[in-house]
Design a protein around this motif. Structure first.
Motif, short mmCIF file in Angstrom:
data_model
loop_
_atom_site.label_atom_id
_atom_site.label_comp_id
_atom_site.label_asym_id
_atom_site.label_seq_id
_atom_site.Cartn_x
_atom_site.Cartn_y
_atom_site.Cartn_z
N ALA B 83 104.65 5.69 60.74
CA ALA B 83 104.10 4.64 59.88
C ALA B 83 102.63 4.87 59.63
CB ALA B 83 104.31 3.27 60.53
N LEU B 103 107.14 9.69 55.90
CA LEU B 103 106.39 8.45 56.10
C LEU B 103 107.27 7.22 55.97
CD1 LEU B 103 103.08 9.13 54.13
CD2 LEU B 103 103.49 9.34 56.57
N LYS B 104 107.02 6.25 56.84
CA LYS B 104 107.67 4.95 56.73
C LYS B 104 106.90 4.13 55.71
CE LYS B 104 109.32 4.19 61.46
NZ LYS B 104 109.11 3.37 62.66
N PRO B 105 107.50 3.32 54.88
CA PRO B 105 108.96 3.22 54.76
C PRO B 105 109.48 4.32 53.83
CG PRO B 105 107.83 1.50 53.50
CD PRO B 105 106.78 2.39 54.04
N PHE B 106 110.61 4.91 54.20
CA PHE B 106 111.16 6.00 53.40
C PHE B 106 112.11 5.44 52.34
CE2 PHE B 106 113.50 5.49 57.39
CZ PHE B 106 114.76 5.15 56.91
#
Lengths: 441, 121
Positions: B83, B103-106
């Motif tokens: 994140a 990377l979050k959010p995917f």
């Protein structure tokens, strides 16, 4: 009977207490009392302030200090007057003949005291000389006493000013330190919260994306509408979290700018292309004027600033309005100015507009999306370019947002005119270290 | 393709499992801690591991080093899930030997493709 109390004595006491000048080093006052004693040829001299415990004294060794302190009745007379108060022989003066400090220790026979009058007319104390014998204080000595009293007063006032300055400085330092600490805590908080938000957002955003795509099975028509509402808002929330992280990183200088010579007009034209569909929806047209010039900047980040200015200008323009973009030179800087014909922004708000979470109008939050971070991000970007940013606006007459960034420095070009091939070869190696070359070969 | 997702967040793991499995056509195993992930990795020898960075106890970096230290799992490509959107963080993970970083959010619809692209490089 008590001697008359000066009308402003309680006021004077309060001033002295507050000033806290009394604990300062006393050398200047010690010097003044010694001078007074010498000039008046008296064994005792003292500065007494309208605070009973504080005195600066010069006395012959055989006169006990405690006893001199009792001469307060003389002091009270002297402080009450406007001129030098003189008693040449206490035994011959009915006001003092039976006074305890005349009949007993320290056996005062004569006294001369000049009031210490502040610049604004308050009587703060006295400078006096005393003797255990009758004493004539002639005009010259009285004048000397007045002048020395004035010196003492100037010292007091000087100390008061220095003290005030010190207080103010200490105060402003502690304010600055606590502001700095609050700012640091705010940054830490924002960074933590934003990171923590990304994890649940991953689940929400992901689940909604999967639902909307139909991978989990076809949804009824109304459910699809609800899912797309939720999805749209999760995108908005995500954009907000990204903006918060962006502004935080920009302001703390954690984002590196790629500063190279780049065409300002090309940046503006790309930003206009990006905003045009939004403008078209509201019938707003965008016009641009100005020369082609190079700035030293990060193309993507400056584009972000122009796009932000443009989208705000479109957002706040009346239907079928015009937004004008102009480029101009201001000294060594190039200025981009985006002007709208919207309702304008009040002077109070203009100052706050570039801070985080500020909007032109809090009621806007419902009708126009955005968290009020855009201009804070713009400011951070422009400042990292060594530039400035601002707004000029009158309520009802629209706004002009501008930023200035340094113009690109022209690389010096070397012009070679080929006359002697051998000389040219020799010069080439020395002269040209990666510089642009124009030649007529 | 056999995938192992290691993430302490049940919901994130579930979304990743659907994204890689149902959308991406992979076989997906899950672990909710680093040490559980090490066991499964040894046993199942997945084709890649999607490893969350911030986990309580044994975090992503520690799990990664333990995977590298074990001969049975040392060669399995690891893609980090984080994140922390900072470039420096991504570079740090790549310097550790990570195959890539997501990377979050995917995006659940493109996660499998994104990982395939990372693994192909």
């Amino acid at each position: 009977m008590f001697p008359p109390v000066p009308a402003n004595e309680s006021e004077a006491l309060a001033v002295i207490d507050r000033d806290a000048v009394l604990d300062a080093p006393s050398e200047p006052f010690d010097g003044l009392v010694r001078l007074a004693a010498t000039i008046c040829r008296a064994p005792i001299a003292q500065i007494t302030l309208a605070e009973t415990t504080r005195q600066w004294m010069s006395a012959a060794p055989d006169i006990p200090a405690q006893a001199i302190a009792r001469a307060s009745s003389f002091f009270a007379r002297a402080i009450g007057g406007d001129d030098v108060f003189v008693v040449e022989d206490a035994h011959a003066d009915s006001r003092f003949a039976r006074n305890p400090c005349v009949l007993g220790e320290p056996f005062i026979r004569s006294y001369a005291g000049a009031p210490l009058v502040s610049a604004d007319g308050r009587n703060l104390g006295t400078l006096c000389v005393m003797d255990t014998k009758p004493h004539r204080f002639d005009g010259e000595r009285q004048l000397a006493l007045v002048m020395l009293a004035r010196q003492a007063m100037m010292q007091l006032e000087l100390r008061q000013q220095v003290d005030e300055l010190r207080c103010r400085e200490a105060h402003s330092q502690s304010v600055a330190a606590s502001e700095h600490e609050v700012e640091r805590m705010k940054c830490d908080f924002i960074a933590t919260v934003s990171h923590e938000l990304r994890t649940p957002l991953t689940s929400i955003h992901g689940s909604l994306g999967l639902l909307a795509s139909g991978v989990m099975g076809e949804l009824p028509r109304e459910a699809k509408v609800m899912v797309s509402v939720a999805q749209r808002n999760s995108v908005r929330l995500l954009a907000l979290v990204n903006d918060i992280l962006d502004v935080d990183k920009l302001e703390s200088g954690k984002i590196e700018m790629h500063l190279v010579p780049t065409s300002l007009m090309a940046i503006i034209e790309r930003a206009i292309e990006m905003i045009r569909p939004l403008a078209a929806q509201d019938g707003v047209s965008i016009e641009v004027t100005g020369p082609h010039a190079q700035v030293r900047g990060d193309e993507a980040r400056l584009g972000q600033v122009v796009a932000n200015f443009l989208s705000n200008a479109v957002k706040y323009s009346p239907r079928d309005g015009i937004v004008s973009v102009s480029v101009g030179a201001v000294g060594e800087m190039l200025e981009v100015r985006v002007r709208d014909r919207g309702r304008g922004i009040g002077a109070d708000l203009q100052k706050k507009l570039f801070q985080r979470f500020q909007r032109a109008d809090s009621s806007d939050a419902r009708t126009r999306p955005g968290a009020g971070l855009g201009l804070a991000i713009c400011k951070a970007i422009v400042e990292q370019h060594g530039g400035t940013i601002g707004v000029e606006s009158c309520e009802g007459e629209g706004s002009a947002f501008w930023f200035r960034v340094p113009r690109a420095v022209e690389e010096p070009a070397v012009l070679l005119i080929r006359e002697d091939a051998a000389l040219l070869d020799a010069m080439t190696a020395e002269l040209l270290a990666g510089k642009p070359v124009r030649g007529n070969a | 393709v056999k995938a192992l997702v290691i993430d302490d967040e049940d919901d994130v793991r579930f979304v990743a499992q659907v994204s890689l499995g149902r959308v991406g056509g992979m076989t997906v195993s899950e672990a909710s801690t680093g040490s559980e992930g090490l066991d499964i990795a040894r046993r199942e020898r997945p084709d890649f591991i999607l490893l969350d960075m911030m986990m309580p106890g044994m975090d992503g970096a520690a799990t990664f080093l333990a995977l590298r230290a074990d001969e049975a799992t040392a060669a399995i490509p690891v893609v980090f899930l984080t994140a922390k959107a900072m470039l420096s963080e991504v570079r740090r993970l790549e310097a550790l030997g990570a195959k890539g970083v997501v990377l979050k959010p995917f995006n659940p619809m493109t996660l499998a493709d994104e990982i395939r692209t990372i693994l192909a490089t």
